[in-house]
Design a protein around this motif. Structure first.
Motif, PDB file in Angstrom:
ATOM      1  N   LEU A   1     -13.035   6.205 -12.441  1.00 26.38           N
ATOM      2  CA  LEU A   1     -11.619   5.937 -12.216  1.00 26.38           C
ATOM      3  C   LEU A   1     -11.432   4.617 -11.466  1.00 26.38           C
ATOM      4  O   LEU A   1     -12.298   4.214 -10.680  1.00 26.38           O
ATOM      5  CB  LEU A   1     -10.995   7.080 -11.409  1.00 26.38           C
ATOM      6  N   PRO A   2     -10.303   3.953 -11.682  1.00 21.89           N
ATOM      7  CA  PRO A   2     -10.056   2.674 -10.986  1.00 21.89           C
ATOM      8  C   PRO A   2     -10.017   2.821  -9.471  1.00 21.89           C
ATOM      9  O   PRO A   2     -10.408   1.906  -8.747  1.00 21.89           O
ATOM     10  CB  PRO A   2      -8.691   2.231 -11.528  1.00 21.89           C
ATOM     11  N   VAL A   3      -9.538   3.974  -8.992  1.00 16.90           N
ATOM     12  CA  VAL A   3      -9.463   4.242  -7.552  1.00 16.90           C
ATOM     13  C   VAL A   3     -10.154   5.573  -7.294  1.00 16.90           C
ATOM     14  O   VAL A   3      -9.846   6.582  -7.939  1.00 16.90           O
ATOM     15  CB  VAL A   3      -8.001   4.304  -7.062  1.00 16.90           C
ATOM     16  N   ARG A   4     -11.084   5.594  -6.368  1.00 21.86           N
ATOM     17  CA  ARG A   4     -11.856   6.799  -6.102  1.00 21.86           C
ATOM     18  C   ARG A   4     -11.296   7.553  -4.901  1.00 21.86           C
ATOM     19  O   ARG A   4     -10.558   7.022  -4.090  1.00 21.86           O
ATOM     20  CB  ARG A   4     -13.322   6.433  -5.844  1.00 21.86           C
ATOM     21  N   GLY A   5     -11.677   8.821  -4.846  1.00 20.46           N
ATOM     22  CA  GLY A   5     -11.363   9.615  -3.665  1.00 20.46           C
ATOM     23  C   GLY A   5      -9.985  10.238  -3.660  1.00 20.46           C
ATOM     24  O   GLY A   5      -9.558  10.767  -2.643  1.00 20.46           O
ATOM     25  N   GLN A   6      -9.263  10.185  -4.767  1.00 20.09           N
ATOM     26  CA  GLN A   6      -7.945  10.803  -4.814  1.00 20.09           C
ATOM     27  C   GLN A   6      -7.631  11.152  -6.264  1.00 20.09           C
ATOM     28  O   GLN A   6      -8.306  10.732  -7.188  1.00 20.09           O
ATOM     29  CB  GLN A   6      -6.876   9.861  -4.269  1.00 20.09           C
ATOM     30  N   GLY A   7      -6.560  11.917  -6.457  1.00 16.80           N
ATOM     31  CA  GLY A   7      -6.141  12.259  -7.812  1.00 16.80           C
ATOM     32  C   GLY A   7      -6.062  13.752  -8.029  1.00 16.80           C
ATOM     33  O   GLY A   7      -6.298  14.561  -7.120  1.00 16.80           O
TER      34      GLY A   7
ATOM     35  N   PRO B  35       0.803  -1.240   0.000  1.00 15.41           N
ATOM     36  CA  PRO B  35       0.000   0.000   0.000  1.00 15.41           C
ATOM     37  C   PRO B  35       0.828   1.279   0.000  1.00 15.41           C
ATOM     38  O   PRO B  35       0.280   2.363  -0.208  1.00 15.41           O
ATOM     39  CB  PRO B  35      -0.816  -0.118   1.307  1.00 15.41           C
ATOM     40  N   SER B  36       2.137   1.165   0.216  1.00 15.04           N
ATOM     41  CA  SER B  36       2.963   2.375   0.275  1.00 15.04           C
ATOM     42  C   SER B  36       3.189   3.008  -1.091  1.00 15.04           C
ATOM     43  O   SER B  36       3.529   4.189  -1.168  1.00 15.04           O
ATOM     44  CB  SER B  36       4.309   2.056   0.923  1.00 15.04           C
ATOM     45  N   ILE B  37       3.020   2.245  -2.169  1.00 11.39           N
ATOM     46  CA  ILE B  37       3.222   2.827  -3.496  1.00 11.39           C
ATOM     47  C   ILE B  37       2.002   3.666  -3.870  1.00 11.39           C
ATOM     48  O   ILE B  37       0.887   3.417  -3.412  1.00 11.39           O
ATOM     49  CB  ILE B  37       3.504   1.733  -4.556  1.00 11.39           C
ATOM     50  N   LEU B  38       2.211   4.660  -4.719  1.00  9.64           N
ATOM     51  CA  LEU B  38       1.190   5.670  -5.001  1.00  9.64           C
ATOM     52  C   LEU B  38       0.518   5.420  -6.338  1.00  9.64           C
ATOM     53  O   LEU B  38       1.166   5.052  -7.324  1.00  9.64           O
ATOM     54  CB  LEU B  38       1.827   7.056  -5.016  1.00  9.64           C
ATOM     55  N   PHE B  39      -0.794   5.652  -6.370  1.00 12.28           N
ATOM     56  CA  PHE B  39      -1.558   5.615  -7.623  1.00 12.28           C
ATOM     57  C   PHE B  39      -2.260   6.961  -7.746  1.00 12.28           C
ATOM     58  O   PHE B  39      -3.113   7.312  -6.911  1.00 12.28           O
ATOM     59  CB  PHE B  39      -2.571   4.478  -7.613  1.00 12.28           C
TER      60      PHE B  39
END
Length: 540
Positions: free
Chosen positions: A271-277, A255-259
């Motif tokens: 988006l594949p991952v919500r709540g950030q970007g 989980p330490s790597i960033l997307f």
């Protein structure tokens, strides 16, 4: 023969199924199938849907479809479904090798573990018929060799820090806006010293078969992925989805790597991952690339500890061992044909031998044998052409040497003494003493043209054509000196007060003869260099 719509897992062609529903053959690629249970219309339809995704390189969709099928009671012991899931998890596409008329695997989803440790593969072996079990084991060995070769190549590629994932072109092959956004981010990050995977730069100049080792290295070492998305269809494009889904698989374990999605004109829920970007609508004047780079500089630790000398030596030894073990017989043959002597500095066709050497890292991948054999044949062809060209060139140089030597001797020896009278075409020429110096310069001029082919003749026994091409610089320098001496002799001729004693017609004939022969020798040598360069020019 049953009339079921059942597709081939190799080429996608319609299968011919036996009446008992347990055997099938593809009339297009020749693949044969043996089933432990008869094929039904329901199982054929489900497998066709999943297989269609895999054949289009939509591996994530295929994985979902296969898992959905395997959750159904009628598929719980279906070996073909488990095998299709295995191929999708490892991103295997079968490509037609026209040289051997077979289908060979290419990999789009290299994974750290071996296919033999894969649960779906084990299930496929467990539920398959004896014939298909042997076929699956054979194909699994090919896939394992291919993945090991990719990992071996990736081991010697430098680690990446950031992976930029984006759709480069649209359906009309025109650049997308995502490409422009990704490029700005790439330029800013590289300006700050990050090592960034950007496909248009990182994969530039590589063959398609060489993409996966670089992509695999970047996906497994990058500490951050930036997904550029301005259209939902771009996110779900097969190769884009393949990259970000593999990175997210790794992120589940680390989980330490960033997307970091960078999006605009799109619903964030897509988006594949919500709540950030990074929302591009908040940057109407630009500057998003600066904020992204600032944040990455703050979060990421970009300095890696340098490798110790013994670690470097260990990697170098391992690399040499891989090279030695995987060196193809065809490449060895090419090297014997091309490198005829250890003292040779360079060899024509070496580019083909080098390409054959590159094939060694592909291990047991069938296509490596075909490519290596092709390059070996091309290297042998060049060696034969070199031998023929060298023989012709030596004869050519010998003739030019004799002509140049005769003419230089004629000018220097027979025209040195002013008292000697020379008859040229029955015209007597009495040469003044001062003009003798002019003749010496003429002789030196022609002598240079004699010396160059002599040097070329001697070196042809120790150098190859590739090195002899470099002699043209020496030749052209000698020709320039020859022209200088010709000009000097002309000046001497025109400023001599006793030139009037020289028979006018004889002087004209001698001057014309001298100029024609010298120019002919120079022109012939230049033509010789042009022919030699074109005869063994490297091919793409």
């Amino acid at each position: 023969m049953l009339t079921l719509d059942k597709k081939c897992e190799m080429c996608g062609g319609q299968l011919d199924i036996a009446d008992d529903g347990k055997k099938a053959v593809c009339p297009y690629c020749g693949s044969t199938y043996s089933y432990s249970k008869p094929v039904t219309a329901e199982t054929a339809a489900g497998l066709n849907r999943a297989n269609n995704y895999r054949l289009r390189n939509m591996f994530d969709n295929a994985i979902v479809e296969y898992k959905t099928l395997l959750a159904l009671p009628e598929f719980e012991d279906n070996a073909e479904a488990y095998w299709g899931l295995t191929l999708s998890e490892f991103g295997i596409e079968y490509v037609h090798d026209t040289r051997e008329d077979t289908y060979v695997p290419t990999c789009h989803r290299t994974v750290p573990s071996s296919i033999f440790d894969c649960d779906s593969y084990k299930k496929a072996i467990e539920y398959s018929s004896p014939d298909m079990r042997a076929e699956y084991e054979k194909k699994a060995a090919e896939i394992d060799d291919l993945q090991n070769a990719i990992k071996a190549q990736a081991a010697y590629i430098e680690d990446y820090e950031v992976f930029i994932c984006f759709k480069s072109t649209d359906g009309n092959r025109l650049p997308t806006n995502d490409r422009y956004i990704a490029r700005k981010i790439y330029d800013e990050l590289t300006r700050r010293g990050f090592r960034v995977f950007f496909s248009e730069v990182s994969l530039k100049g590589k063959l398609g078969s060489d993409y996966e080792p670089v992509i695999y290295k970047a996906l497994t070492t990058a500490r951050a992925m930036i997904l550029v998305a301005t259209k939902e269809e771009y996110i779900n494009a097969p190769f884009v989805r393949n990259e970000w889904s593999r990175f997210l698989d790794r992120r589940r374990d680390d989980p330490s790597i960033l997307f970091i999605p960078v999006f605009g004109n799109i619903d964030p829920s897509a988006l594949p991952v919500r709540g950030q970007g990074v929302d591009l609508s908040k940057y109407p004047a630009g500057g998003y690339e600066v904020d992204i780079a600032d944040n990455l500089e703050t979060i990421l630790t970009r300095r890696a500890a340098p490798k110790l000398n013994d670690e470097i030596l260990s990697e170098y030894s391992r690399y040499n061992e891989i090279n030695r073990m995987n060196l193809e017989n065809a490449y060895q043959h090419a090297m014997r044909e091309v490198d005829l002597g250890k003292n040779r500095k360079k060899s024509p066709g070496r580019e083909f031998a080098d390409k054959a050497a590159e094939m060694k890292n592909l291990g047991g991948y069938k296509n490596a044998h075909a490519l290596s054999a092709t390059y070996a044949a091309q290297a042998s062809e060049f060696a034969a052409k070199e031998k023929k060209l060298l023989r012709t060139r030596r004869i050519f140089d010998l003739a030019l040497t004799l002509v140049g030597a005769f003419f230089a001797a004629f000018v220097i020896i027979f025209m040195w003494d002013a008292s000697i009278g020379i008859e040229i075409f029955d015209i007597e020429i009495n040469i003044p003493q001062y003009f003798a110096t002019c003749c010496i310069f003429m002789g030196i001029s022609v002598g240079l043209c004699f010396f160059v082919p002599l040097l070329s003749l001697i070196l042809s026994f120790t150098l190859r054509i590739e090195n002899m091409r470099n002699l043209k610089k020496v030749e052209y320098f000698a020709y320039a000196l020859s022209c200088v001496f010709m000009i000097v002799s002309t000046i001497l001729y025109s400023t001599d007060e006793d030139i009037g004693d020289l028979d006018e017609a004889g002087g004209v004939i001698f001057g014309v003869l001298f100029t024609i022969i010298t120019a002919a020798i120079i022109a012939t040598n230049i033509v010789k260099n042009v022919i030699a360069s074109k005869s063994l020019a490297p091919r793409n």
